[in-house]
Design an enzyme around this catalytic site. Structure first.
Site, PDB file in Angstrom:
ATOM      1  N   SER A 163       0.803  -1.229   0.000  1.00  0.00           N
ATOM      2  CA  SER A 163       0.000   0.000   0.000  1.00  0.00           C
ATOM      3  C   SER A 163       0.830   1.272   0.000  1.00  0.00           C
ATOM      4  O   SER A 163       0.272   2.367   0.003  1.00  0.00           O
ATOM      5  CB  SER A 163      -0.909   0.001   1.231  1.00  0.00           C
ATOM      6  OG  SER A 163      -0.148   0.128   2.418  1.00  0.00           O
ATOM      7  N   ARG A 199      -5.550   9.424 -10.747  1.00  0.00           N
ATOM      8  CA  ARG A 199      -6.358   9.593  -9.523  1.00  0.00           C
ATOM      9  C   ARG A 199      -5.433   9.953  -8.353  1.00  0.00           C
ATOM     10  O   ARG A 199      -4.423   9.321  -8.122  1.00  0.00           O
ATOM     11  CB  ARG A 199      -7.111   8.302  -9.215  1.00  0.00           C
ATOM     12  CG  ARG A 199      -7.964   8.322  -7.926  1.00  0.00           C
ATOM     13  CD  ARG A 199      -7.233   7.765  -6.723  1.00  0.00           C
ATOM     14  NE  ARG A 199      -8.115   7.610  -5.557  1.00  0.00           N
ATOM     15  CZ  ARG A 199      -7.686   7.270  -4.351  1.00  0.00           C
ATOM     16  NH1 ARG A 199      -6.392   7.065  -4.130  1.00  0.00           N
ATOM     17  NH2 ARG A 199      -8.522   7.145  -3.345  1.00  0.00           N
ATOM     18  N   THR A 202      -6.110   6.936   7.016  1.00  0.00           N
ATOM     19  CA  THR A 202      -5.967   5.887   6.004  1.00  0.00           C
ATOM     20  C   THR A 202      -7.368   5.370   5.693  1.00  0.00           C
ATOM     21  O   THR A 202      -8.288   5.531   6.476  1.00  0.00           O
ATOM     22  CB  THR A 202      -5.089   4.724   6.497  1.00  0.00           C
ATOM     23  OG1 THR A 202      -5.725   4.090   7.610  1.00  0.00           O
ATOM     24  CG2 THR A 202      -3.704   5.213   6.919  1.00  0.00           C
ATOM     25  N   GLY A 203      -7.480   4.713   4.547  1.00  0.00           N
ATOM     26  CA  GLY A 203      -8.783   4.184   4.158  1.00  0.00           C
ATOM     27  C   GLY A 203      -9.310   4.893   2.927  1.00  0.00           C
ATOM     28  O   GLY A 203      -8.530   5.454   2.143  1.00  0.00           O
ATOM     29  N   THR A 217      -1.943   2.534   3.061  1.00  0.00           N
ATOM     30  CA  THR A 217      -1.384   3.874   3.342  1.00  0.00           C
ATOM     31  C   THR A 217      -0.714   3.800   4.700  1.00  0.00           C
ATOM     32  O   THR A 217      -1.068   2.963   5.525  1.00  0.00           O
ATOM     33  CB  THR A 217      -2.498   4.956   3.426  1.00  0.00           C
ATOM     34  OG1 THR A 217      -3.128   5.077   2.158  1.00  0.00           O
ATOM     35  CG2 THR A 217      -1.963   6.310   3.866  1.00  0.00           C
ATOM     36  N   THR A 243       1.428   6.969   0.490  1.00  0.00           N
ATOM     37  CA  THR A 243       0.606   5.873  -0.019  1.00  0.00           C
ATOM     38  C   THR A 243       0.853   5.607  -1.496  1.00  0.00           C
ATOM     39  O   THR A 243       1.302   6.499  -2.230  1.00  0.00           O
ATOM     40  CB  THR A 243      -0.891   6.214   0.172  1.00  0.00           C
ATOM     41  OG1 THR A 243      -1.678   5.061  -0.104  1.00  0.00           O
ATOM     42  CG2 THR A 243      -1.325   7.339  -0.750  1.00  0.00           C
TER      43      THR A 243
HETATM   44  N1  GLY Z   1      -6.266   6.893   1.742  1.00  0.00           N
HETATM   45  C1  GLY Z   1      -5.499   6.499   0.632  1.00  0.00           C
HETATM   46  C2  GLY Z   1      -6.168   6.745  -0.630  1.00  0.00           C
HETATM   47  O1  GLY Z   1      -7.383   6.759  -0.716  1.00  0.00           O
HETATM   48  O2  GLY Z   1      -5.464   6.925  -1.623  1.00  0.00           O
END
Ligand code: GLY
Length: 349
Positions: A89, A229, A252-253, A201, A219
């Site tokens: 990640s 993105r 994170t998430g 992340t 991340t």
């Molecule tokens: N929280 C990491 C992402 O959505 O890229």
């Protein structure tokens, strides 16, 4: 060129510390005074991070004990994951976008100097957190993205490298081969499992025994994302945020859900009005749920995604909260351990 924030000429205010008991009355725009916050001196060096940050918080704690600057310590901590090929990640070994290209996001803030730096969709550099710190240190900008961010890193001697490992390439090829019934890829091998989308992340927030604070988030973002993105991690106020008078928070998430509420900033603002770190993080998550589109809420009114916030205040109190139960890592001044998060919903409740 030294990249250490411990340099005397850069630190200035960083070594000043805080009085044994101080009444901090931060002012806000328009001249209105924000609620007073009572702070007391705290003796411990604290680091709080996402669950994959156990080695990182331990490293940060060691460095803080040696007198390192808070942002230097936090970045040395998250670099362990950036350079670990087995953390899918973050950094090297992070899962790529739908074209098989690893695009990395990172941001950081240094409380004592009120500086911030960030990079988005950075390709070919293993340690985006360090590049973000260079943006903070050496430019009048906050965020560089894409090719410009890469050229900036190369100009400082960062090496361009292939960030895919054999393992991540295989995962990506399996995902591409199995993504749809009508595409031109033959499903190979026929027994392969689709690798689920993930948002890993690492976020880390640090306060030292003088009450100085920093935060960093780094991340590889959402696996198989649309090229270009950018998630929440490089967004100041979403991926992480530090106010040296109050505290720091990061996330994170599911990044898109965090960006919509400016979650790290919001969590610090909740602490400013007196909430403890864990309660501040929970309050932010309630806002996330309330702000979620119907398509992201199941028939029991619960989110179909998870999101985490980690927070520390100037007193050295810390905590973390998630929508569904999870774990986080913390160095509490003497040892590093994983702990349970507070949460909004039981997973199968
Ligand atoms: N929280 C990491 C992402 O959505 O890229």
């Amino acid at each position: 060129m030294s990249d250490s924030l411990s340099r005397r000429n850069f630190l200035g205010t960083a070594a000043s510390g805080i009085a044994a008991t101080a009444l901090v009355r931060p002012s806000v725009a328009g001249g209105v005074e924000a609620p007073a916050l009572h702070t007391t001196a705290q003796a411990a060096n604290i680091a709080v991070a996402s669950g994959n940050g156990l080695r990182g918080v331990e490293r940060a704690g060691q460095l803080l004990a040696q007198g390192a600057d808070t942002l230097d310590a936090a970045i040395e901590g998250v670099k362990i994951q950036e350079l670990d090929p087995n953390d899918r990640s973050v950094g090297y070994g992070g899962l790529p976008n739908e074209h098989g290209v690893v695009q990395l996001d990172a941001s950081c803030m240094h409380g004592p100097t009120k500086r911030a730096g960030a990079v988005g969709a950075l390709e070919g550099i293993k340690t985006p957190s360090v590049v973000a710190k260079y943006v903070l240190l050496y430019t009048d900008h906050i965020m560089l993205v894409g090719e410009g961010a890469k050229q900036f890193a190369l100009s400082y001697g960062f090496k361009e490298e292939d960030l895919m490992t054999d393992a991540t390439r295989e995962r990506w090829l399996r995902w591409r081969a199995n993504r749809g019934e009508t595409d031109d890829w033959i499903n190979v091998p026929s027994d392969s499992q689709l690798v689920p989308r993930q948002t890993g992340t690492i976020n880390m927030n640090v306060v030292n025994s003088h009450g100085d604070i920093s935060s960093v988030t780094t991340t590889s973002g959402l696996a198989w994302k649309i090229p270009g993105r950018v998630g929440d991690s490089p967004i100041i106020g979403a991926g992480q945020y530090t106010d040296n008078e109050i505290g720091a928070a990061g996330s994170t998430g599911r990044g898109e859900s965090n960006i919509q509420v400016c979650g790290a900033f919001l969590t610090v603002e909740h602490m400013r009005r007196g909430l403890k770190p864990t309660d501040a993080a929970l309050e932010t998550l309630r806002r996330v749920v309330a702000a979620s589109e119907d398509r992201l809420i199941d028939d029991r009114g619960r989110p179909t995604f998870n999101l985490s916030f980690y927070a520390v205040n100037k007193r050295g109190e810390f905590g973390a909260a998630t929508i569904y139960p999870s774990r986080y890592a913390a160095f509490d001044g003497s040892e590093a351990s994983r702990r349970d998060t507070a949460y909004l919903f039981e997973r199968n409740g």
